[in-house]
Design an enzyme around this catalytic site. Structure first.
Site, PDB file in Angstrom:
ATOM      1  N   GLY A 247       0.757  -1.248   0.000  1.00 47.17           N
ATOM      2  CA  GLY A 247       0.000   0.000   0.000  1.00 47.17           C
ATOM      3  C   GLY A 247       0.781   1.287   0.000  1.00 47.17           C
ATOM      4  O   GLY A 247       0.200   2.358  -0.174  1.00 47.17           O
ATOM      5  N   ARG A 287       2.909  -1.492  -5.848  1.00 48.27           N
ATOM      6  CA  ARG A 287       3.143  -0.222  -6.538  1.00 48.27           C
ATOM      7  C   ARG A 287       4.496   0.415  -6.198  1.00 48.27           C
ATOM      8  O   ARG A 287       5.200   0.883  -7.087  1.00 48.27           O
ATOM      9  CB  ARG A 287       2.020   0.752  -6.147  1.00 48.27           C
ATOM     10  CG  ARG A 287       2.041   2.081  -6.878  1.00 48.27           C
ATOM     11  CD  ARG A 287       1.067   3.084  -6.230  1.00 48.27           C
ATOM     12  NE  ARG A 287      -0.222   2.489  -5.928  1.00 48.27           N
ATOM     13  CZ  ARG A 287      -1.246   2.459  -6.767  1.00 48.27           C
ATOM     14  NH1 ARG A 287      -1.141   3.023  -7.947  1.00 48.27           N
ATOM     15  NH2 ARG A 287      -2.386   1.880  -6.415  1.00 48.27           N
ATOM     16  N   ARG A 323      -5.313   3.411 -16.042  1.00 50.90           N
ATOM     17  CA  ARG A 323      -5.500   4.113 -14.758  1.00 50.90           C
ATOM     18  C   ARG A 323      -6.202   5.470 -14.880  1.00 50.90           C
ATOM     19  O   ARG A 323      -7.062   5.779 -14.049  1.00 50.90           O
ATOM     20  CB  ARG A 323      -4.167   4.274 -14.012  1.00 50.90           C
ATOM     21  CG  ARG A 323      -3.591   2.935 -13.537  1.00 50.90           C
ATOM     22  CD  ARG A 323      -2.400   3.101 -12.601  1.00 50.90           C
ATOM     23  NE  ARG A 323      -2.825   3.589 -11.302  1.00 50.90           N
ATOM     24  CZ  ARG A 323      -2.656   4.821 -10.852  1.00 50.90           C
ATOM     25  NH1 ARG A 323      -2.046   5.725 -11.596  1.00 50.90           N
ATOM     26  NH2 ARG A 323      -3.101   5.170  -9.678  1.00 50.90           N
ATOM     27  N   TYR A 327      -9.469   5.489 -12.636  1.00 49.88           N
ATOM     28  CA  TYR A 327      -9.394   6.216 -11.350  1.00 49.88           C
ATOM     29  C   TYR A 327      -9.242   7.722 -11.538  1.00 49.88           C
ATOM     30  O   TYR A 327      -8.940   8.409 -10.568  1.00 49.88           O
ATOM     31  CB  TYR A 327      -8.170   5.744 -10.548  1.00 49.88           C
ATOM     32  CG  TYR A 327      -7.971   4.272 -10.419  1.00 49.88           C
ATOM     33  CD1 TYR A 327      -8.888   3.474  -9.725  1.00 49.88           C
ATOM     34  CD2 TYR A 327      -6.844   3.655 -10.953  1.00 49.88           C
ATOM     35  CE1 TYR A 327      -8.670   2.117  -9.579  1.00 49.88           C
ATOM     36  CE2 TYR A 327      -6.628   2.297 -10.808  1.00 49.88           C
ATOM     37  CZ  TYR A 327      -7.546   1.529 -10.124  1.00 49.88           C
ATOM     38  OH  TYR A 327      -7.320   0.187  -9.983  1.00 49.88           O
ATOM     39  N   CYS A 354     -12.835   4.546 -29.222  1.00 48.89           N
ATOM     40  CA  CYS A 354     -14.136   5.203 -29.362  1.00 48.89           C
ATOM     41  C   CYS A 354     -14.861   5.285 -28.023  1.00 48.89           C
ATOM     42  O   CYS A 354     -15.895   4.641 -27.812  1.00 48.89           O
ATOM     43  CB  CYS A 354     -14.985   4.448 -30.380  1.00 48.89           C
ATOM     44  SG  CYS A 354     -14.099   4.224 -31.915  1.00 48.89           S
ATOM     45  N   GLU A 355     -14.293   6.011 -27.089  1.00 42.97           N
ATOM     46  CA  GLU A 355     -14.884   6.248 -25.765  1.00 42.97           C
ATOM     47  C   GLU A 355     -14.373   7.607 -25.313  1.00 42.97           C
ATOM     48  O   GLU A 355     -13.176   7.879 -25.444  1.00 42.97           O
ATOM     49  CB  GLU A 355     -14.362   5.233 -24.725  1.00 42.97           C
ATOM     50  CG  GLU A 355     -14.576   3.789 -25.023  1.00 42.97           C
ATOM     51  CD  GLU A 355     -15.835   3.237 -24.373  1.00 42.97           C
ATOM     52  OE1 GLU A 355     -16.474   3.967 -23.576  1.00 42.97           O
ATOM     53  OE2 GLU A 355     -16.166   2.076 -24.663  1.00 42.97           O
ATOM     54  N   TYR A 382       0.224  -1.323 -12.277  1.00 39.95           N
ATOM     55  CA  TYR A 382      -1.206  -1.268 -12.596  1.00 39.95           C
ATOM     56  C   TYR A 382      -1.464  -0.571 -13.932  1.00 39.95           C
ATOM     57  O   TYR A 382      -2.457   0.124 -14.097  1.00 39.95           O
ATOM     58  CB  TYR A 382      -1.991  -0.581 -11.460  1.00 39.95           C
ATOM     59  CG  TYR A 382      -1.788  -1.263 -10.126  1.00 39.95           C
ATOM     60  CD1 TYR A 382      -2.289  -2.536  -9.909  1.00 39.95           C
ATOM     61  CD2 TYR A 382      -1.071  -0.650  -9.100  1.00 39.95           C
ATOM     62  CE1 TYR A 382      -2.083  -3.184  -8.697  1.00 39.95           C
ATOM     63  CE2 TYR A 382      -0.856  -1.297  -7.894  1.00 39.95           C
ATOM     64  CZ  TYR A 382      -1.360  -2.565  -7.694  1.00 39.95           C
ATOM     65  OH  TYR A 382      -1.158  -3.203  -6.504  1.00 39.95           O
TER      66      TYR A 382
HETATM   67  C1  LIG Z   1      -2.980  -4.984  -4.100  1.00 37.15           C
HETATM   68  C2  LIG Z   1      -2.525  -5.616  -2.851  1.00 37.15           C
HETATM   69  C3  LIG Z   1      -1.242  -5.376  -2.358  1.00 37.15           C
HETATM   70  C4  LIG Z   1      -0.297  -4.397  -3.001  1.00 37.15           C
HETATM   71  O1  LIG Z   1      -0.755  -3.079  -2.912  1.00 37.15           O
HETATM   72  P1  LIG Z   1       0.174  -1.878  -3.416  1.00 37.15           P
HETATM   73  O2  LIG Z   1      -0.648  -0.677  -3.142  1.00 37.15           O
HETATM   74  O3  LIG Z   1       0.420  -2.105  -4.860  1.00 37.15           O
HETATM   75  O4  LIG Z   1       1.428  -1.930  -2.614  1.00 37.15           O
HETATM   76  C5  LIG Z   1      -0.842  -6.058  -1.231  1.00 37.15           C
HETATM   77  N1  LIG Z   1      -1.660  -6.939  -0.604  1.00 37.15           N
HETATM   78  C6  LIG Z   1      -2.909  -7.182  -1.045  1.00 37.15           C
HETATM   79  C7  LIG Z   1      -3.755  -8.140  -0.322  1.00 37.15           C
HETATM   80  C8  LIG Z   1      -3.386  -6.531  -2.177  1.00 37.15           C
HETATM   81  O5  LIG Z   1      -4.626  -6.762  -2.597  1.00 37.15           O
END
Ligand SMILES: *Cc1c(COP(=O)(O)O)cnc(C)c1O
Length: 429
Positions: A247, A287, A323, A327, A354-355, A382
């Protein structure tokens, strides 16, 4: 004149007016392999990993690359060789790990919807741990393992319910989303898991969201998880490892996430203060390991001036790089040849699909002509992995740059690849 690396992209810089990734001139790659083209820096990935490795130095820890961010085989191979395990979310991803030479015992399997077939496949391969996301999944996993004469190693994904109001980027660690087991059900779920004959309780797991740019939500989640570990162990169930998920954010547009080593210095200090510093720790970054290691090269096809907007139409589209459409995400867009002063216009950079959702960047100031090449930045995570063949557009080739060498790691898909598995119906007589 050489100018410093672009913000967030330590291995991307202009040399003699030409954009380079490590020692490779990107325009040369575009000429050789065509566009759209994904290009990744090996050094950028290893540097990002090294920050985590520094953070965990001297600790019992495993870094499981969350491969859904970018699952190209050569990238998995790179992380396997650098000592990573893998966080997978499907049986297909497990096959990729094995094809890339990864060790199945370093694999953790996340996701709310594992099928019985995927459970069997992962049990037979001998994966390290299932991150179980519901009470129903526990029961199914136990029976699948029992039928194979095995015990499935499990950790339960808990939902720490970290306050989203103060931390708006958190999207998966809150009540009301589909992930994990609610805080108040955790102890009962562990008791059930410990009683099931096909399971072996190994750890606890959480993942609170993505593109997190502050330390506080991690610290809050850690406190909640450690409280739970205390309660679970008090109930006589041993927890061998704690998995804090992934995350950590990257710099897309002036975002300033903490560095991985600085974040973990803070988290480990908290862990030590609570007397838990010698636990086996796991993390699942995606990420932050690959996002700013990649760019997507694209050619300007047409400029279309308008009364309200000017469009810069390029040959990459939402199928290649979804992306922005999915998002409304921001990706920097820069020319491969350094900008000529005084010729700029404000453009929406759009693809051929075509969007109206097919855009890569809005209101970008660029000096461009048809035939010019652009790089879409922060395209390592991603992007390619979320690509599709919508509009029967074949997927781009991918290159891994290593110093002055450039390895083709994915051939450009052909249109016949796209419809190979399709069949016409027999002709009417
Ligand atoms: C997507 C995901 C990650 C990785 O998330 P990042 O934001 O890319 O670091 C880790 N664990 C789980 C369970 C996920 O679904």
């Amino acid at each position: 004149m050489n100018i410093p690396p672009l913000p967030g992209h330590p291995h991307l810089h202009y040399a003699q007016g030409q954009l380079q990734l490590e020692g490779v001139r990107l325009a040369d790659l575009a000429a050789r392999h065509g566009t759209p083209l994904y290009v990744y820096s090996r050094a950028a990935m290893l540097d990002a990993l090294a920050a985590y490795q520094r953070g965990f130095k001297g600790r019992k820890a495993r870094i499981c690359y969350a491969m859904k961010a970018n699952s190209s085989l050569a990238i998995l191979q790179l992380f396997a060789q650098a000592g990573c395990g893998f966080d997978i979310v499907s049986g297909g991803e497990l096959e990729r790990v094995l094809a890339a030479g990864g060790d199945p015992s370093t694999v953790v399997f996340s996701g709310v919807g594992k099928t019985r077939g995927e459970m069997r496949q992962a049990l037979k391969a001998g994966i390290g741990c299932f991150n179980v996301e519901s009470e129903a999944e526990l029961e199914v996993l136990s029976s699948v393992a029992q039928a194979l004469g095995l015990r499935a190693p499990v950790s339960i994904r808990v939902n720490p319910n970290v306050d989203a109001k103060t931390h708006p980027y958190i999207s998966t660690g809150l009540k009301g989303n589909k992930f994990g087991i609610a805080h108040e059900r955790v102890l009962a779920t562990y008791r059930r898991a410990a009683s099931l004959p096909g399971l072996h309780v190994k750890g606890i797991d959480c993942h609170i969201g993505s593109q997190i740019t502050e330390a506080t939500p991690y610290l809050d989640a850690m406190d909640r998880v450690l409280d739970l570990v205390q309660a679970i162990e008090a109930a006589g169930i041993a927890i061998e490892h704690i998995d804090f998920g992934g995350g950590l954010g990257i710099d897309y547009q002036g975002d300033a996430p903490p560095a991985a080593d600085a974040l973990w210095a803070q988290l480990l200090a908290r862990l030590d203060a609570r007397g838990q510093g010698d636990r086996m720790l796991m993390i699942e970054p995606g990420r932050s390991l690959v996002g700013n290691a990649g760019v997507c090269l694209t050619e300007v096809l047409y400029l279309k001036p308008g009364e309200q907007k000017n469009f810069c139409i390029v040959d990459a589209a939402m199928n290649d790089l979804p992306r922005p459409m999915m998002y409304e995400a921001f990706h920097g867009i820069v020319p491969l040849a350094q900008q000529r002063a005084g010729e700029t216009q404000v453009y929406d950079v759009v693809g051929p699909i075509c969007e109206s959702g097919d855009w890569l960047g809005r209101e970008r100031t660029l000096a461009v002509q048809p035939g010019d090449l652009l790089a879409v930045l922060s395209a390592g995570a991603y992007c390619s992995a979320m690509g599709s063949t919508y509009n029967t557009r074949a997927r781009p080739a991918e290159i891994l740059v290593d110093g002055s060498a450039a390895h083709l790691i994915r051939e450009r898909e052909s249109v016949s690849d796209i419809f190979r598995s399709e069949r016409l119906v027999p002709a009417k007589i």
